[in-house]
Design a protein around this motif. Structure first.
Motif, PDB file in Angstrom:
ATOM      1  N   LYS A  78     -56.251  38.773 -50.529  1.00 34.63           N
ATOM      2  CA  LYS A  78     -57.185  39.897 -50.133  1.00 34.63           C
ATOM      3  C   LYS A  78     -58.456  39.223 -49.503  1.00 34.63           C
ATOM      4  CE  LYS A  78     -55.524  43.475 -53.103  1.00 34.63           C
ATOM      5  NZ  LYS A  78     -55.762  44.588 -54.138  1.00 34.63           N
ATOM      6  N   ASN A  79     -58.939  38.090 -50.202  1.00 31.60           N
ATOM      7  CA  ASN A  79     -60.347  37.596 -49.659  1.00 31.60           C
ATOM      8  C   ASN A  79     -60.003  37.007 -47.937  1.00 31.60           C
ATOM      9  OD1 ASN A  79     -61.720  38.163 -51.729  1.00 31.60           O
ATOM     10  ND2 ASN A  79     -61.298  36.256 -52.678  1.00 31.60           N
ATOM     11  N   GLN A  82     -57.714  38.145 -46.140  1.00 31.39           N
ATOM     12  CA  GLN A  82     -57.390  39.345 -44.919  1.00 31.39           C
ATOM     13  C   GLN A  82     -58.989  39.763 -44.639  1.00 31.39           C
ATOM     14  OE1 GLN A  82     -56.063  42.592 -46.865  1.00 31.39           O
ATOM     15  NE2 GLN A  82     -54.970  43.414 -44.712  1.00 31.39           N
ATOM     16  N   ARG A  83     -59.826  39.699 -45.704  1.00 28.01           N
ATOM     17  CA  ARG A  83     -61.079  40.231 -45.497  1.00 28.01           C
ATOM     18  C   ARG A  83     -61.843  39.500 -44.631  1.00 28.01           C
ATOM     19  NH1 ARG A  83     -63.338  40.662 -50.684  1.00 28.01           N
ATOM     20  NH2 ARG A  83     -62.000  42.682 -50.730  1.00 28.01           N
ATOM     21  N   SER A  84     -61.707  38.089 -44.690  1.00 26.50           N
ATOM     22  CA  SER A  84     -62.297  36.887 -43.903  1.00 26.50           C
ATOM     23  C   SER A  84     -61.822  37.201 -42.482  1.00 26.50           C
ATOM     24  CB  SER A  84     -62.134  35.545 -44.487  1.00 26.50           C
ATOM     25  OG  SER A  84     -62.725  35.422 -45.844  1.00 26.50           O
ATOM     26  N   MET A 113     -63.485  40.106 -40.643  1.00 26.71           N
ATOM     27  CA  MET A 113     -64.728  39.821 -40.389  1.00 26.71           C
ATOM     28  C   MET A 113     -64.989  39.008 -39.133  1.00 26.71           C
ATOM     29  SD  MET A 113     -66.452  39.651 -44.192  1.00 26.71           S
ATOM     30  CE  MET A 113     -68.103  39.080 -43.527  1.00 26.71           C
ATOM     31  N   LEU A 171     -64.810  44.296 -39.210  1.00 22.35           N
ATOM     32  CA  LEU A 171     -65.482  44.959 -40.392  1.00 22.35           C
ATOM     33  C   LEU A 171     -66.855  44.915 -40.333  1.00 22.35           C
ATOM     34  CD1 LEU A 171     -63.880  43.366 -43.612  1.00 22.35           C
ATOM     35  CD2 LEU A 171     -63.777  45.272 -42.856  1.00 22.35           C
TER      36      LEU A 171
END
Length: 129
Positions: A116-117, A119-121, A124, A129
């Motif tokens: 999840k981290n 994917q978020r990175s 971004m 995001l």
């Protein structure tokens, strides 16, 4: 069952729900086997008749002296000790497997968080995001 059950015969139940509920219990036949629509017998302490196909006649050792009784008790104690040792071994193996499963679950949770981290990175970096 080849031989018909007779009054006084000792039997155990098998291959039926009642056998599970009274596992290991020895029953005594109240009377001789009879045939309604299938061979059956009345058992002492059991309500109603019982299908003979789910009964196995057993031989119980005759205790003739105090020494026979003592020896039988010692034999049963030894069987109980052996059974307890096996149960302890199974419990130990089960606890080990449970610990391994818990570790694997924790590792899976850690990997999920990392994904999840990541994917978020990536989102971004892509400016989404």
């Amino acid at each position: 069952m080849g031989n018909k059950l007779k009054k006084g015969d000792l039997v155990v139940m098998h291959s039926c729900m009642e056998a599970v509920l009274s596992e290991g219990r020895v029953w005594k036949c109240k009377g001789d086997e009879f045939n309604l629509s299938a061979p059956a017998v009345f058992l002492e302490g059991f309500s109603g008749h019982f299908a003979a196909e789910f009964l196995q006649k057993v031989d119980v050792p005759v205790i003739e002296s105090e020494m026979d009784l003592y020896n039988e008790i010692q034999r049963l104690k030894q069987e109980l000790r052996f059974s307890n040792q096996k149960n302890e071994q199974y419990l130990k193996e089960w606890r080990k497997a449970e610990t391994q499963a818990n570790r694997a679950t924790e590792q899976l949770a850690d990997v999920t968080i990392e994904l999840k981290n990541l994917q978020r990175s990536l989102l971004m970096e892509a400016g989404k995001l």
